[in-house]
Write a protein that holds these residues in place. Structure first.
Motif, PDB file in Angstrom:
ATOM      1  N   ASP A  88       0.818  -1.216   0.000  1.00 48.57           N
ATOM      2  CA  ASP A  88       0.000   0.000   0.000  1.00 48.57           C
ATOM      3  C   ASP A  88       0.856   1.271   0.000  1.00 48.57           C
ATOM      4  O   ASP A  88       0.359   2.370   0.237  1.00 48.57           O
ATOM      5  CB  ASP A  88      -0.942   0.015   1.206  1.00 48.57           C
ATOM      6  CG  ASP A  88      -0.186  -0.025   2.536  1.00 48.57           C
ATOM      7  OD1 ASP A  88       1.069  -0.089   2.509  1.00 48.57           O
ATOM      8  OD2 ASP A  88      -0.837   0.016   3.586  1.00 48.57           O
ATOM      9  N   TYR A  89       2.180   1.108  -0.252  1.00 49.69           N
ATOM     10  CA  TYR A  89       3.167   2.186  -0.385  1.00 49.69           C
ATOM     11  C   TYR A  89       3.517   2.862   0.941  1.00 49.69           C
ATOM     12  O   TYR A  89       4.599   3.406   1.091  1.00 49.69           O
ATOM     13  CB  TYR A  89       2.726   3.272  -1.386  1.00 49.69           C
ATOM     14  CG  TYR A  89       2.144   2.722  -2.656  1.00 49.69           C
ATOM     15  CD1 TYR A  89       2.727   1.634  -3.308  1.00 49.69           C
ATOM     16  CD2 TYR A  89       1.002   3.276  -3.218  1.00 49.69           C
ATOM     17  CE1 TYR A  89       2.189   1.117  -4.467  1.00 49.69           C
ATOM     18  CE2 TYR A  89       0.454   2.763  -4.388  1.00 49.69           C
ATOM     19  CZ  TYR A  89       1.050   1.687  -4.997  1.00 49.69           C
ATOM     20  OH  TYR A  89       0.507   1.176  -6.141  1.00 49.69           O
ATOM     21  N   ALA A  90       2.592   2.852   1.945  1.00 50.24           N
ATOM     22  CA  ALA A  90       2.850   3.391   3.287  1.00 50.24           C
ATOM     23  C   ALA A  90       3.338   4.840   3.242  1.00 50.24           C
ATOM     24  O   ALA A  90       4.213   5.236   4.019  1.00 50.24           O
ATOM     25  CB  ALA A  90       3.870   2.510   4.022  1.00 50.24           C
ATOM     26  N   LEU A  91       2.785   5.646   2.361  1.00 49.78           N
ATOM     27  CA  LEU A  91       3.112   7.075   2.330  1.00 49.78           C
ATOM     28  C   LEU A  91       2.387   7.777   3.483  1.00 49.78           C
ATOM     29  O   LEU A  91       1.281   7.390   3.870  1.00 49.78           O
ATOM     30  CB  LEU A  91       2.693   7.693   1.003  1.00 49.78           C
ATOM     31  CG  LEU A  91       3.359   7.124  -0.262  1.00 49.78           C
ATOM     32  CD1 LEU A  91       2.785   7.799  -1.492  1.00 49.78           C
ATOM     33  CD2 LEU A  91       4.861   7.274  -0.196  1.00 49.78           C
ATOM     34  N   PHE A 129       5.260  17.750  -8.895  1.00 44.20           N
ATOM     35  CA  PHE A 129       4.282  17.255  -7.924  1.00 44.20           C
ATOM     36  C   PHE A 129       4.800  17.317  -6.487  1.00 44.20           C
ATOM     37  O   PHE A 129       4.197  16.752  -5.580  1.00 44.20           O
ATOM     38  CB  PHE A 129       3.899  15.808  -8.262  1.00 44.20           C
ATOM     39  CG  PHE A 129       3.199  15.654  -9.575  1.00 44.20           C
ATOM     40  CD1 PHE A 129       1.818  15.610  -9.652  1.00 44.20           C
ATOM     41  CD2 PHE A 129       3.925  15.555 -10.758  1.00 44.20           C
ATOM     42  CE1 PHE A 129       1.169  15.476 -10.864  1.00 44.20           C
ATOM     43  CE2 PHE A 129       3.289  15.418 -11.979  1.00 44.20           C
ATOM     44  CZ  PHE A 129       1.907  15.386 -12.037  1.00 44.20           C
ATOM     45  N   GLY A 130       5.908  18.012  -6.263  1.00 44.68           N
ATOM     46  CA  GLY A 130       6.551  18.025  -4.949  1.00 44.68           C
ATOM     47  C   GLY A 130       5.682  18.536  -3.822  1.00 44.68           C
ATOM     48  O   GLY A 130       5.803  18.078  -2.672  1.00 44.68           O
ATOM     49  N   PRO A 134      -0.303  12.767  -1.023  1.00 42.79           N
ATOM     50  CA  PRO A 134      -0.531  11.448  -1.647  1.00 42.79           C
ATOM     51  C   PRO A 134      -1.920  11.259  -2.236  1.00 42.79           C
ATOM     52  O   PRO A 134      -2.071  10.658  -3.312  1.00 42.79           O
ATOM     53  CB  PRO A 134      -0.268  10.476  -0.494  1.00 42.79           C
ATOM     54  CG  PRO A 134       0.757  11.170   0.336  1.00 42.79           C
ATOM     55  CD  PRO A 134       0.373  12.632   0.278  1.00 42.79           C
ATOM     56  N   HIS A 135      -2.955  11.761  -1.561  1.00 43.00           N
ATOM     57  CA  HIS A 135      -4.320  11.545  -2.065  1.00 43.00           C
ATOM     58  C   HIS A 135      -4.592  12.312  -3.354  1.00 43.00           C
ATOM     59  O   HIS A 135      -5.595  12.060  -4.028  1.00 43.00           O
ATOM     60  CB  HIS A 135      -5.358  11.949  -0.991  1.00 43.00           C
ATOM     61  CG  HIS A 135      -5.493  13.430  -0.793  1.00 43.00           C
ATOM     62  ND1 HIS A 135      -4.685  14.128   0.097  1.00 43.00           N
ATOM     63  CD2 HIS A 135      -6.322  14.346  -1.362  1.00 43.00           C
ATOM     64  CE1 HIS A 135      -5.030  15.414   0.053  1.00 43.00           C
ATOM     65  NE2 HIS A 135      -6.016  15.574  -0.810  1.00 43.00           N
ATOM     66  N   GLN A 141       1.649   7.223  -9.636  1.00 44.97           N
ATOM     67  CA  GLN A 141       2.456   8.310  -9.085  1.00 44.97           C
ATOM     68  C   GLN A 141       2.816   8.037  -7.625  1.00 44.97           C
ATOM     69  O   GLN A 141       3.950   8.293  -7.191  1.00 44.97           O
ATOM     70  CB  GLN A 141       1.691   9.628  -9.212  1.00 44.97           C
ATOM     71  CG  GLN A 141       1.570  10.127 -10.642  1.00 44.97           C
ATOM     72  CD  GLN A 141       0.579  11.263 -10.798  1.00 44.97           C
ATOM     73  OE1 GLN A 141      -0.308  11.454  -9.955  1.00 44.97           O
ATOM     74  NE2 GLN A 141       0.715  12.031 -11.872  1.00 44.97           N
ATOM     75  N   GLN A 142       1.874   7.507  -6.849  1.00 46.87           N
ATOM     76  CA  GLN A 142       2.177   7.134  -5.468  1.00 46.87           C
ATOM     77  C   GLN A 142       3.269   6.073  -5.421  1.00 46.87           C
ATOM     78  O   GLN A 142       4.155   6.115  -4.549  1.00 46.87           O
ATOM     79  CB  GLN A 142       0.912   6.625  -4.776  1.00 46.87           C
ATOM     80  CG  GLN A 142      -0.134   7.687  -4.508  1.00 46.87           C
ATOM     81  CD  GLN A 142      -1.355   7.123  -3.813  1.00 46.87           C
ATOM     82  OE1 GLN A 142      -1.268   6.198  -3.028  1.00 46.87           O
ATOM     83  NE2 GLN A 142      -2.516   7.689  -4.120  1.00 46.87           N
TER      84      GLN A 142
END
Length: 347
Positions: A88-91, A129-130, A134-135, A141-142
């Motif tokens: 789930d990338y955990a961002l 996109f800096g 995340p949403h 991209q995530q």
């Protein structure tokens, strides 16, 4: 070339049951290795053991010449210099893209940290996109943000757990190509987990097909596909049809479809019964009427449209065969079957 990661006779227990059993694996610098297998085969357990999140019960693990676990002593995860990207990338949802990438760089001076973040943003093509959160990003991209964050502190090894499972099918293939190219440009050594053979073929340099806590076979995808060491590997990497046969010579096998040449994966005595694995692309199906070929007792019993071809199930006298063909056939139609000996294996 010295291995970047060497695992010897690794065993790992979970709730007093062995999940991994005397498993060995060697990874060279710059290689992308895929752990491929069905759910519950031990793929993610091995990934966690490499990361230091699960202790070994036996065996030895060496990373860049340093023993990180020998079943008695284990180096803490944060001291292994291993990056891990979760499914789930955990961002961090409350941090911007830049802040997510900079999270593991807290010990760097501010200017050096910002330069590294900018470098990573450019690397994954997210320069604009800096300042987003995340949403506000797509799944692809995530995924690239998660990779940038992991590469920012220059890990020796990158681990990825089902990295493409949350990506839309339409963009998954292109993303796999982009990330593989990125890893190769940066010389990243990576191990990733998947249950998808398509992802494994497209992304990895080598595959480790796992089954019940052991590696059934390890090597290049083409080697495993065309020279599987077992029925399990053959079926998992593409399967096909098994045709009853009798070996009558070194390469000759007698079947209801006539004499077929095949390679035997193990010793099969002359005059012994066996089965031939024939993949769908090695079976040619012809309409009897259209091609004026001999009548045999074969008939189309199933049809599945695949886009550029159809997948047929052909019922012969004693077998059911899977065949790919661009020829338009209908269920119930009598057909003539020929086998291309290329790639046929005897088990």
């Amino acid at each position: 070339m010295e291995d970047l990661l060497s695992i010897q006779d690794l065993s790992c227990q979970y709730e007093k049951s062995n999940v991994l059993n005397a498993l060995s694996l060697n990874v060279e610098p710059g290689e992308i290795i895929c752990l491929l297998g069905a759910s519950g085969c031990g793929k993610t357990t091995l990934l966690k053991a490499i990361a230091g999140l699960l202790p070994l019960s036996a065996g030895k693990m060496v990373l860049k010449g340093r023993t990180v676990d020998n079943g008695v002593q284990s180096l803490a995860p944060e001291k292994r210099n291993i990056g891990m990207i979760f499914q789930d990338y955990a961002l961090f949802p409350h941090l911007t893209v830049e802040q997510n990438i900079a999270f593991g760089l807290r010990e760097l001076p501010h200017i050096e940290k910002q330069n590294r973040v900018n470098e990573m943003l450019e690397l994954v093509h997210l320069t604009e996109f800096g300042q987003r959160y995340p949403h506000q990003l797509s799944g692809g991209q995530q995924q690239r943000v998660a990779i940038a964050r992991s590469l920012a502190y220059k890990p020796d090894l990158l681990l990825l757990d089902e990295p493409f499972s949350n990506i839309d099918t339409q963009v998954r293939h292109q993303l796999i190509i982009e990330i593989r190219k990125l890893f190769k440009q940066q010389g990243v050594t990576a191990i990733f987990v998947t249950h998808s053979r398509e992802e494994a073929f497209a992304f990895s340099d080598k595959l480790a097909v796992m089954n019940h806590g052991v590696i059934e076979q390890f090597g290049k995808a083409s080697e495993l596909y065309y020279q599987p060491s077992s029925r399990f590997v053959a079926n998992f990497l593409g399967g096909g049809s098994y045709l009853l046969a009798k070996r009558i010579s070194e390469l000759g096998f007698e079947t209801e479809l006539g004499l077929i040449e095949a390679r035997a994966q193990r010793d099969i005595a002359i005059d012994s019964q066996c089965e031939l694995l024939i993949r769908p692309q090695h079976i040619q199906v012809h309409s009897i009427k259209a091609h004026n070929v001999p009548t045999v007792d074969s008939r189309v019993v199933e049809q599945q449209f695949m886009g550029d071809h159809c997948r047929y199930v052909i019922q012969t006298k004693n077998n059911k065969l899977l065949a790919n063909s661009s020829e338009a056939l209908s269920v119930g139609q009598d057909v003539y079957v020929q086998v291309d000996a290329t790639g046929v294996l005897a088990f």
